[in-house]
Design an enzyme around this catalytic site. Structure first.
Site, PDB file in Angstrom:
ATOM      1  N   ARG A 152     -90.845  -2.877 -30.886  1.00 56.26           N
ATOM      2  CA  ARG A 152     -90.836  -1.160 -30.371  1.00 56.26           C
ATOM      3  C   ARG A 152     -91.121  -1.097 -28.899  1.00 56.26           C
ATOM      4  O   ARG A 152     -90.322  -0.014 -28.212  1.00 56.26           O
ATOM      5  CB  ARG A 152     -91.772  -0.429 -31.194  1.00 56.26           C
ATOM      6  N   GLU A 176     -85.094  22.318   2.887  1.00 55.90           N
ATOM      7  CA  GLU A 176     -84.596  23.061   1.795  1.00 55.90           C
ATOM      8  C   GLU A 176     -84.035  24.517   2.372  1.00 55.90           C
ATOM      9  O   GLU A 176     -85.047  24.976   3.052  1.00 55.90           O
ATOM     10  CB  GLU A 176     -85.491  23.128   0.485  1.00 55.90           C
ATOM     11  N   ASP A 228     -80.179  24.888  -2.028  1.00 62.83           N
ATOM     12  CA  ASP A 228     -81.101  25.073  -3.211  1.00 62.83           C
ATOM     13  C   ASP A 228     -80.438  26.215  -4.057  1.00 62.83           C
ATOM     14  O   ASP A 228     -80.433  27.278  -3.549  1.00 62.83           O
ATOM     15  CB  ASP A 228     -82.525  25.390  -2.867  1.00 62.83           C
TER      16      ASP A 228
END
Length: 282
Positions: A103, A200, A221
């Site tokens: 797993r 930004e 943005d």
């Protein structure tokens, strides 16, 4: 695609922690109680669907950590294209350690192959436009190195790995510093000549200010397509333009066709579905 290996200590540490979490201090009770200690077997790890492989390093570490004497035959490399039924590797030896590691190995492979597969879909979607798909820092805490490796396996490019790699002035920095220009100038005064500065912006009228202040990169943005095209017309060749926000497989082609240089996609790492692989006795 060649995928550079991760530093050994990062792989070992992550797998050790993952196995400790899974074993819970008491061991694999199911395998210990149902299987003779000397029972041996051979298994193949196969893809259940088409995609891109990634995660071999931690998967192999999981098997070898549980069973150092296991014989493993790796058939494919990270970055390889998978078809349904593709055999990634075979593992042979004592069954107890194989099933104990199963797993953890599949969790790493499923997570990383899922990211690689989604990245490859984004890369294909912008093919021929000149736009590059890159990751963000929206990664699972503690697993960034693995998830960014998976982006590379899928053909994506690099953004900054951590906060020390480059300066990225976000909206909160802009507000606190007194504007885009003030923030970029302060960053330029602080940074060494080798450090890139990105800022930004969320309005087109901030672009000229970023250019004048000396930004190396401007992140657009959540810009609309018309404003992206206007930004490209104004700034192409003066700095790198990066688009971010509202990017998915239905929108990314149109964004790339505006002429932006970079498209950063948080979904590559925060929303990639798990890739289905399984370990089968043969």
């Amino acid at each position: 695609m060649m995928v550079p290996p991760l530093p050994r200590h990062i792989v070992e540490d992550a797998v050790r922690r993952a196995l400790a979490e899974d074993l819970g201090g008491g061991g694999d009770l199911t395998s210990l109680s149902t299987l003779p200690e000397d029972a041996e077997g051979r298994y193949e790890l196969r893809a259940r669907k088409s995609g891109v492989l990634c995660g071999l390093e931690p998967a192999l570490e999981a098997f070898w950590h549980c069973g150092p004497d296991l014989e493993i035959d790796v058939r494919l490399d990270d970055g390889a294209a998978l078809e349904k039924g593709s055999v990634v590797l075979s593992v042979e030896g004592r069954v107890q350690p194989i099933l104990t590691a199963e797993r953890t190995a599949l969790n790493f492979l499923g997570r990383m192959s899922g990211i690689a597969t989604l990245t490859a879909q984004f890369v294909k979607a912008v093919e021929g436009t000149g736009g590059r798909i890159v990751h963000t820092r929206k990664t699972t805490p503690g697993l960034r190195a693995f998830e960014i490796q998976a982006v590379r396996a899928g053909g994506g490019g690099a953004h900054r790995f951590n906060l020390a790699d480059a300066i990225l002035i976000k909206d909160n920095h802009v507000a606190a510093a007194g504007g885009v220009g003030a923030a970029v100038r302060a960053a330029r005064a602080h940074a060494g000549h080798m450090v890139r500065i990105s800022t930004e912006i969320d309005r087109l009228d901030q672009l000229a200010e970023a250019i004048e202040a000396g930004a190396d990169v401007v992140l657009l943005d959540n810009f609309g397509l018309d404003d992206m095209r206007a930004a490209v017309s104004q700034a192409k060749g003066k700095l790198v333009l990066e688009a971010s926000g509202g990017v998915d497989l239905t929108t990314v082609r149109a964004i790339a066709e505006t002429g932006v240089d970079i498209i950063s996609v948080g979904a590559l790492t925060h929303s990639a579905p798990n890739f289905d692989l399984g370990l089968d006795a043969v």
